[in-house]
Design an enzyme around this catalytic site. Structure first.
Site, PDB file in Angstrom:
ATOM      1  N   ALA A 220       3.764  -3.740  10.981  1.00 40.35           N
ATOM      2  CA  ALA A 220       2.348  -3.630  10.620  1.00 40.35           C
ATOM      3  C   ALA A 220       1.463  -3.801  11.850  1.00 40.35           C
ATOM      4  CB  ALA A 220       2.031  -4.665   9.566  1.00 40.35           C
ATOM      5  N   ARG A 221       1.256  -5.023  12.260  1.00 43.73           N
ATOM      6  CA  ARG A 221       0.449  -5.313  13.446  1.00 43.73           C
ATOM      7  C   ARG A 221       0.905  -6.636  14.037  1.00 43.73           C
ATOM      8  NH1 ARG A 221      -1.042  -1.020  13.921  1.00 43.73           N
ATOM      9  NH2 ARG A 221      -3.091  -0.086  13.962  1.00 43.73           N
TER      10      ARG A 221
ATOM     11  N   GLY B 131       0.853  -1.191   0.000  1.00 44.37           N
ATOM     12  CA  GLY B 131       0.000   0.000   0.000  1.00 44.37           C
ATOM     13  C   GLY B 131       0.888   1.239   0.000  1.00 44.37           C
ATOM     14  N   ARG B 132       0.339   2.304   0.550  1.00 45.56           N
ATOM     15  CA  ARG B 132       1.081   3.582   0.502  1.00 45.56           C
ATOM     16  C   ARG B 132       2.389   3.496   1.265  1.00 45.56           C
ATOM     17  NH1 ARG B 132      -4.779   5.787   1.624  1.00 45.56           N
ATOM     18  NH2 ARG B 132      -4.507   4.144   3.149  1.00 45.56           N
ATOM     19  N   ILE B 133       2.374   2.827   2.431  1.00 49.45           N
ATOM     20  CA  ILE B 133       3.617   2.747   3.219  1.00 49.45           C
ATOM     21  C   ILE B 133       4.606   1.799   2.536  1.00 49.45           C
ATOM     22  CG2 ILE B 133       4.618   2.138   5.458  1.00 49.45           C
ATOM     23  CD1 ILE B 133       1.854   2.875   6.713  1.00 49.45           C
TER      24      ILE B 133
ATOM     25  N   ARG C   2      -2.484  -7.855  -2.052  1.00 53.41           N
ATOM     26  CA  ARG C   2      -3.783  -8.368  -2.481  1.00 53.41           C
ATOM     27  C   ARG C   2      -3.955  -8.191  -3.990  1.00 53.41           C
ATOM     28  NH1 ARG C   2      -7.434  -5.350   1.842  1.00 53.41           N
ATOM     29  NH2 ARG C   2      -5.733  -3.936   1.428  1.00 53.41           N
TER      30      ARG C   2
ATOM     31  N   GLU D  77       0.485  -7.088  22.445  1.00 50.42           N
ATOM     32  CA  GLU D  77       1.263  -5.965  22.973  1.00 50.42           C
ATOM     33  C   GLU D  77       0.385  -5.091  23.861  1.00 50.42           C
ATOM     34  OE1 GLU D  77       2.235  -4.271  19.006  1.00 50.42           O
ATOM     35  OE2 GLU D  77       1.191  -2.463  19.717  1.00 50.42           O
TER      36      GLU D  77
ATOM     37  N   HIS E 223       6.260  -0.207  19.282  1.00 50.24           N
ATOM     38  CA  HIS E 223       5.221   0.333  18.380  1.00 50.24           C
ATOM     39  C   HIS E 223       5.417   1.843  18.163  1.00 50.24           C
ATOM     40  CE1 HIS E 223       0.879  -0.532  16.868  1.00 50.24           C
ATOM     41  NE2 HIS E 223       1.439   0.427  16.149  1.00 50.24           N
ATOM     42  N   ILE E 224       6.580   2.179  17.602  1.00 52.38           N
ATOM     43  CA  ILE E 224       6.916   3.610  17.441  1.00 52.38           C
ATOM     44  C   ILE E 224       7.150   4.008  15.986  1.00 52.38           C
ATOM     45  CG2 ILE E 224       7.863   3.961  19.774  1.00 52.38           C
ATOM     46  CD1 ILE E 224      10.700   3.660  18.472  1.00 52.38           C
TER      47      ILE E 224
END
Ligand code: 8YV
Length: 326
Positions: free
Chosen positions: A238-239, A155-157, A177, A268, A286-287
């Site tokens: 990401a997550r 995606g954009r990132i 995707r 987390e 997560h920074i």
């Protein structure tokens, strides 16, 4: 009477001031992490909420909040919101895309380079007073320049990460995707679309930048880690949940892959304690979006969405347009 809103987490004071011009604001500058019943009690009678990924707005909670009209999430990822439930209840939801693309892409490189070149591991060793001579084989790592970079989630990132690889003369392969347009691919350092398997087998460095969902849960598990090169590095910004952390810990311990750089974790901030026992992992809390300018931009973006949504204007980053009634 001004609409009532909750700012669910501590935030820049100027955002509270800004929102107070429009709303009756309840803030949380003590930064208490509300339990589900506490969040419900705080949200009762509120028309809007500005929240972060730590607030779970699920169907059960939404069902008890008939006054709620708008949820402005201060994050690009919105897996903490049950979007179909928001839509079913007529609650507008928004996120903060774009403003964090470049900062997050910068951080992907910080984490990749720290991981591949063993920056934190060697610093810990130095701080422990163990450096008494230079050695030809101390902290040998993997090269970034000239290597193959694999990006999952373009995606954009992901595209911003790929663009930065030009300076390192890298070959970029990606999996997503859907395939990008020719123009997007050429702008992303001529990135080549491949299957997930091919990416994992050929990349020297793998960066994960895909959104979390039930479909992407454990995109990287034991089988995928085995496909990767033993010299490869894995970066997740990401997550948590996209990687099976238990499988990753085993792979790192058995050196099935060389190293991992992780900004996000399953459960987390209570991440798996075994990560702390491993030297070949770089851990950050997560920074990825945490530059001063970007966090302010994200907060203002969430505020813009909330102000628009509760003033009968379409929020610029509305995730469920079907709900919008002028
Ligand atoms: C947020 C993020 O800072 O935007 C996202 O999706 O992961 C981070 O930039 C964090 O989620 C707080 O909401």
């Amino acid at each position: 009477m001004k609409p009532a809103i909750l700012i669910a987490r501590a935030i820049f004071p100027e955002i509270i001031e800004r929102l107070s011009g429009y709303f009756d604001v309840e803030s949380n500058q003590e930064d208490i992490i509300f339990t589900a019943p506490e969040l419900l009690a705080k949200l009762k009678g509120k028309q809007g909420v500005l929240c972060t990924a730590s607030a779970r707005l699920n169907a059960e909670l939404l069902a008890q909040l008939p006054a709620l009209k708008m949820v402005a999430n201060m994050a690009v990822g919105y897996d903490n919101l049950d979007l179909p439930a928001c839509t079913a209840r007529g609650v507008m939801a928004s996120n903060t895309p774009d403003v964090l693309n470049e900062t997050t892409a910068d951080f992907a490189w910080a984490l990749l380079m720290a991981t591949a070149r063993r920056v934190t591991e060697s610093e810990h060793w130095l701080r422990a007073g163990k450096w008494n001579k230079w050695s030809y084989d101390a902290f040998l790592g993997a090269d970034i320049h000239g290597a193959t970079l694999g990006i999952i989630g373009m995606g954009r990132i992901g595209q911003a990460v790929a663009r930065r690889s030009m300076g390192f003369d890298m070959r970029v392969v990606y999996h997503n995707r859907s395939r990008l347009t020719d123009q997007q691919e050429s702008y992303a350092n001529n990135a080549v679309y491949v299957s997930k398997e091919e990416l994992l087998k050929t990349a020297d460095h793998v960066i994960l930048v895909l959104p979390y969902s039930t479909e992407t849960h454990h995109t990287i598990g034991a089988a995928e880690l085995l496909m990767m090169k033993p010299s490869a590095t894995l970066v997740n910004l990401a997550r948590g949940g996209i990687v099976d952390d238990v499988a990753l810990i085993a792979a790192l311990r058995q050196q099935k892959i060389a190293a991992a750089g992780l900004d996000v974790f399953e459960n987390e901030p209570k991440f798996h304690p075994d990560f702390l026992t491993l030297k070949n992992v770089v851990l950050t809390p997560h920074i990825a979006s945490a530059s001063e300018a970007t966090r302010r931009a994200m907060a203002n973006c969430a505020a813009d969405n909330l102000i628009a949504g509760l003033s009968h204007q379409r929020p610029p980053n509305l995730l469920n347009p079907a709900v919008f009634v002028n």
